[in-house]
Scaffold this active site. Sequence first.
Site, mmCIF file in Angstrom:
data_model
loop_
_atom_site.group_PDB
_atom_site.id
_atom_site.type_symbol
_atom_site.label_atom_id
_atom_site.label_comp_id
_atom_site.label_asym_id
_atom_site.label_seq_id
_atom_site.Cartn_x
_atom_site.Cartn_y
_atom_site.Cartn_z
ATOM 1 C CG ASN A 1 -1.912 1.103 1.239
ATOM 2 O OD1 ASN A 1 -1.803 2.048 0.442
ATOM 3 N ND2 ASN A 1 -2.884 1.013 2.111
ATOM 4 N NE ARG B 1 -6.299 1.522 -0.372
ATOM 5 C CZ ARG B 1 -6.394 2.692 0.229
ATOM 6 N NH1 ARG B 1 -5.349 3.236 0.797
ATOM 7 N NH2 ARG B 1 -7.557 3.326 0.281
ATOM 8 N NE ARG C 1 -11.242 12.412 3.592
ATOM 9 C CZ ARG C 1 -11.095 11.091 3.523
ATOM 10 N NH1 ARG C 1 -12.141 10.303 3.400
ATOM 11 N NH2 ARG C 1 -9.902 10.562 3.544
#
Length: 398
Positions: free
Chosen positions: A8, A89, A239
């Site tokens: 990743n 990923r 967020r």
Amino acid sequence: MTVVLVINSGSSSLKYQLIDMATESTLASGLIERIGGERAAIAHRAAGEKHEREAVIVDHDAAFVAMLRNFAEHGPSLDDHAPAAVGHRVVQGGRRFFGPTVVDDAVEGDIEELIPLAPLHNGPNLAGIRAARRVFDDIPHVAVFDTAFHTTMSDASSLYAIDREVAEKYRIRKYGAHGTSHKYVSEATAEHLGRPLEEVRTVVMHIGNGASVCAVDGGRSVETSMGMTPLEGLVMGSRSGDIDPAVLFHLHRKAGYDVPALDRLLNRESGLLGLTGTNDVRDVTRRIAEGDEIAETGMAVYVHRLRHYLGSYLVALGGADAIAWTAGVGENSAEVRRRTLEGLEWLGIELDHERNETRADGIREISTDASRVRVLIVPTNEELEIARQSLEATGLAG
Ligand code: ADP
């Protein structure tokens, strides 16, 4: 022994895991942070021990060299545990990648072409793929896309109601994210229920710092809360999730916010952090217990959005067999789970409060025995899912 290496690769970090596929257990894992910075932090775990050091790591190629050194010094030996494949990923697969894909130069080109749709992720993911292909040049590399699981969503659930030509030209639509986790968790849920995947309807609540809900019908994603980017949907750690887009016009006109400032506000300074001053649910929960009203209001907004999506997805699925909680908050916060599912007995959702409060490892049920909808905690394992899909894509799976 079949072994898969999972990579990743982020903009300044490289995470890796070596997995024995016979037992689906982790042989070693590591994290190299601050690539390109003054001093990178390098950590490697194997055989129950953690090894840490610092070094200058200029780029992803150097990070792979550091990873190889970790294996050579602390084991297991990559000669004795040679990976059969490397699984990578990749965040954004657009409308081009519908499943795990063996990487060649053309696939690299396609991932590069998709960078504008995920500027923070696809570039670093690709840098990792390129560096890894140079180091492991005689085994297959597989790209596993976060978006792939959601390519089964209908146009009705993934198109935005804007000018069709503009949307097509700029490839604006809902792609979703966390797909690898939603797939893993929904499959583990069906297995736990002892029912064929095709028959099971699950709402997966992947609630970490980033968070999304997914409605899975018979193993297929039919709705998910993240959008063209991971900004849409739930209130997250930092967020905003859903917001009236006109707020942006307003901030621009009234306060002179430009695009970078708006991006920073919504992606990094909003969510729980914006509402309460901390992005960590543990801190918010502790402050609520101390009577902090700002924390209480922040939690109320957070949970309100979760309930909004849960309700919507129960309608989309025509009812659910299970609600599966996963990721940092989903697996650990009894408070968030309790508040989200409170008063839903009329829908057949009955939380067992004692089970909900009890901490344990592994997959477990937290609903009452009488609950029509089973409520589960299913620890996610994206690395294992990437490894499984990588083997599948290379045809090496047994
Ligand atoms: P991501 O992968 O999106 O960065 P994680 O899935 O690791 O995020 O989740 C991290 C979040 O999980 C933390 O910010 C914190 O809010 C939450 N978390 C972790 N442990 C607990 C806990 N014991 N109780 C409540 N929340 C927790």
